[in-house]
Write an enzyme that holds these catalytic residues in place. Structure first.
Site, short mmCIF file in Angstrom:
data_model
loop_
_atom_site.label_atom_id
_atom_site.label_comp_id
_atom_site.label_asym_id
_atom_site.label_seq_id
_atom_site.Cartn_x
_atom_site.Cartn_y
_atom_site.Cartn_z
N CYS A 110 0.84 -1.21 0.00
CA CYS A 110 0.00 0.00 0.00
C CYS A 110 0.87 1.26 0.00
O CYS A 110 1.84 1.36 0.76
CB CYS A 110 -0.90 0.00 1.23
SG CYS A 110 -2.02 1.41 1.27
N CYS A 137 0.40 4.91 6.91
CA CYS A 137 -0.19 4.74 8.24
C CYS A 137 0.81 4.06 9.16
O CYS A 137 1.24 2.93 8.89
CB CYS A 137 -1.49 3.94 8.13
SG CYS A 137 -2.60 4.58 6.84
N CYS A 143 0.58 0.26 10.35
CA CYS A 143 0.08 -0.78 9.44
C CYS A 143 1.17 -1.65 8.84
O CYS A 143 2.18 -1.15 8.31
CB CYS A 143 -0.74 -0.13 8.33
SG CYS A 143 -1.55 -1.35 7.29
N CYS A 180 -19.25 -6.42 4.11
CA CYS A 180 -18.55 -5.18 4.46
C CYS A 180 -17.25 -5.16 3.67
O CYS A 180 -16.64 -6.23 3.48
CB CYS A 180 -18.24 -5.17 5.95
SG CYS A 180 -17.30 -3.72 6.49
N ARG A 219 -17.66 -2.49 18.36
CA ARG A 219 -16.90 -3.74 18.17
C ARG A 219 -15.57 -3.70 18.90
O ARG A 219 -14.76 -2.79 18.70
CB ARG A 219 -16.68 -4.02 16.69
CG ARG A 219 -16.00 -5.39 16.49
CD ARG A 219 -15.85 -5.80 15.03
NE ARG A 219 -17.09 -5.68 14.33
CZ ARG A 219 -17.29 -4.88 13.29
NH1 ARG A 219 -16.31 -4.17 12.81
NH2 ARG A 219 -18.46 -4.81 12.72
N1 SAM Z 1 -6.58 0.36 3.24
C1 SAM Z 1 -7.84 0.60 3.80
C2 SAM Z 1 -7.87 1.81 4.69
O1 SAM Z 1 -6.92 2.09 5.39
O2 SAM Z 1 -8.89 2.51 4.67
C3 SAM Z 1 -8.43 -0.57 4.53
C4 SAM Z 1 -7.63 -1.48 5.42
S1 SAM Z 1 -7.03 -0.84 6.98
C5 SAM Z 1 -6.04 -2.15 7.46
C6 SAM Z 1 -8.42 -0.73 8.05
C7 SAM Z 1 -8.20 -0.24 9.46
O3 SAM Z 1 -7.60 -1.27 10.24
C8 SAM Z 1 -7.30 0.95 9.69
O4 SAM Z 1 -7.94 2.15 9.45
C9 SAM Z 1 -6.96 0.81 11.16
O5 SAM Z 1 -7.89 1.50 11.97
C10 SAM Z 1 -7.05 -0.70 11.40
N2 SAM Z 1 -5.70 -1.26 11.62
C11 SAM Z 1 -4.75 -1.44 10.68
N3 SAM Z 1 -3.62 -1.95 11.22
C12 SAM Z 1 -3.87 -2.09 12.54
C13 SAM Z 1 -3.08 -2.55 13.65
N4 SAM Z 1 -1.83 -2.94 13.49
N5 SAM Z 1 -3.65 -2.57 14.87
C14 SAM Z 1 -4.93 -2.15 15.03
N6 SAM Z 1 -5.71 -1.70 14.04
C15 SAM Z 1 -5.19 -1.66 12.80
FE1 SF4 Z 2 -2.76 1.22 3.44
FE2 SF4 Z 2 -2.63 0.09 5.84
FE3 SF4 Z 2 -3.08 2.69 5.66
FE4 SF4 Z 2 -5.01 0.94 4.88
S1 SF4 Z 2 -4.20 1.23 6.95
S2 SF4 Z 2 -4.30 2.79 3.78
S3 SF4 Z 2 -3.71 -0.72 4.06
S4 SF4 Z 2 -1.20 1.63 5.00
#
Ligand code: SAM
Ligand code: SF4
Ligand code: DTB
Length: 329
Positions: A62, A66, A69, A137, A269
């Site tokens: 990606c 973030c 992530c 979803c 949740r």
């Molecule tokens: N890429 C898309 C986005 O960011 O909108 C969808 C997938 S993203 C993994 C969805 C959500 O998962 C993120 O916004 C975050 O809140 C949560 N998330 C991701 N990594 C995480 C982690 N290591 N621990 C807890 N929550 C996480």
């Molecule tokens: Fe990409 Fe992870 Fe951010 Fe979703 S949360 S936009 S998968 S970097």
């Protein structure tokens, strides 16, 4: 003076201030949990816990940054990028999830935004999951005008897009898209008539005021998100936030209770991070009004509670049933 009467909170409000929210959040813990439990039982059948199953339909690579992530191409987490899954494999996973007791199937893609060329492919996945008798979803990053309508026509019930944290702390976590970008996507989801799943993460190194700020922002979304996932950071080696201080267990419970009181009609949740929580802590979260979980061995890339849930549900005497609202509200 903060009211301790659940009746006072049963009508969703969109004018919460940080001071109002803090006054609730900082109640003596027993008062806070008792109040949240009162709101919960007035709006839902207590003991009923919704079960959702996640599947990463497109993992890694990606372009976003973030800081939490595993799937950002900017971090060295060791997660390999893969292509979008085929319909048959997704259908098989959905069938298995249903057998395991899931009512909703949530598909996540490591995209910054949904490209028009991928819309039809994702629509086929949504239709296949819907055919298996599950609520659908997806979480696919930002949406452009018109895309949410196409997903809805394919059978989409919910779109997940999190605010993640407060407006003030957000820039410490993500630099490649703005808070307003997220609110704009949520607006498109709502306008298309798709239910909103929107929450955040605790344990990113934020302050109490940021946790409260996140809840205030969520409560200003009108109507409130139907589903509010509260994640505890699943720390991922190689990501900038892997060493963030863990959020205190009771502070996490306080956030769940405050979310329940501020968004009385939303399903809250208990999301990522349960595998690092004791049964007692999870029981406190359910008592404080959480009424949904992710089931299965895996979230998107990180481990989930898996088999431990059967013992937890039995210990709680909880029903594996949809989090239903009572008919009289
Ligand atoms: N890429 C898309 C986005 O960011 O909108 C969808 C997938 S993203 C993994 C969805 C959500 O998962 C993120 O916004 C975050 O809140 C949560 N998330 C991701 N990594 C995480 C982690 N290591 N621990 C807890 N929550 C996480
Ligand atoms: Fe990409 Fe992870 Fe951010 Fe979703 S949360 S936009 S998968 S970097
Ligand atoms: C949400 O709020 N939590 C889920 C879902 N929405 C998409 C994702 C949690 C991801 C946990 C880290 C991982 O599995 O990589």
């Amino acid at each position: 003076m903060t009211s301790l009467d659940p009746q006072h909170y049963l009508t969703p409000r969109h004018d919460w201030t940080p001071a109002d929210a803090e006054a609730v959040h900082d109640l003596p813990l027993s008062e806070l949990i008792f109040l949240a439990a009162g709101v919960h039982r007035a709006r839902f059948t207590p003991g009923e816990i919704e079960k959702a199953q996640l599947l990463s339909i497109k993992t890694g690579g990606c372009p976003e940054d973030c800081g939490y992530c595993s799937q950002s191409a900017q971090h060295e987490s060791g997660v390999k990028a893969s292509k979008l899954m085929a319909v048959d494999a997704v259908r098989a996973a959905a069938r298995q999830a249903k057998q395991n007791g899931a009512q909703r199937f949530c598909m996540g893609a490591a995209w910054r935004d949904l490209k028009d060329r991928d819309v039809e492919k994702v629509c086929d996945l949504i239709s296949a999951v819907k055919d298996e008798g599950l609520e659908t979803c997806v979480t696919l990053g930002m949406l452009k005008d018109g895309q949410a309508e196409r997903l809805k026509d394919a059978g989409l019930d919910f779109y997940n897009h999190n605010l993640d944290t407060s407006r003030e702390f957000y820039g410490e976590v993500i630099r490649t898209r703005t808070y307003q970008d997220r609110l704009d996507t949520l607006d498109r989801v709502r306008k298309a008539g798709v239910s909103v799943c929107c929450g955040g993460i605790l344990g990113l190194g934020e302050e109490k005021s940021d946790r409260i700020g996140l809840l205030v922002e969520l409560s200003h979304i009108s109507p409130h998100p139907e589903s509010v996932p509260v994640n505890r950071l699943a720390p991922i080696a190689g990501t900038p936030l892997s060493g963030a201080p863990a959020v205190d267990d009771l502070d996490f419970v306080r956030a769940i209770a405050t979310a329940r009181i501020m968004m009385p009609a939303s399903v809250v949740r208990l999301s990522a991070g349960r595998e690092s929580m004791s049964e007692v802590m999870q029981a406190m979260c359910f008592l404080a009004g959480a009424n949904s979980i992710f089931i299965g061995e895996k979230l998107l890339t990180a481990p989930n509670a898996g088999d431990a849930d059967a013992a937890l549900m039995s210990a709680l005497g909880a029903e594996a049933a949809p989090a239903r609202k009572p008919a009289h509200v």
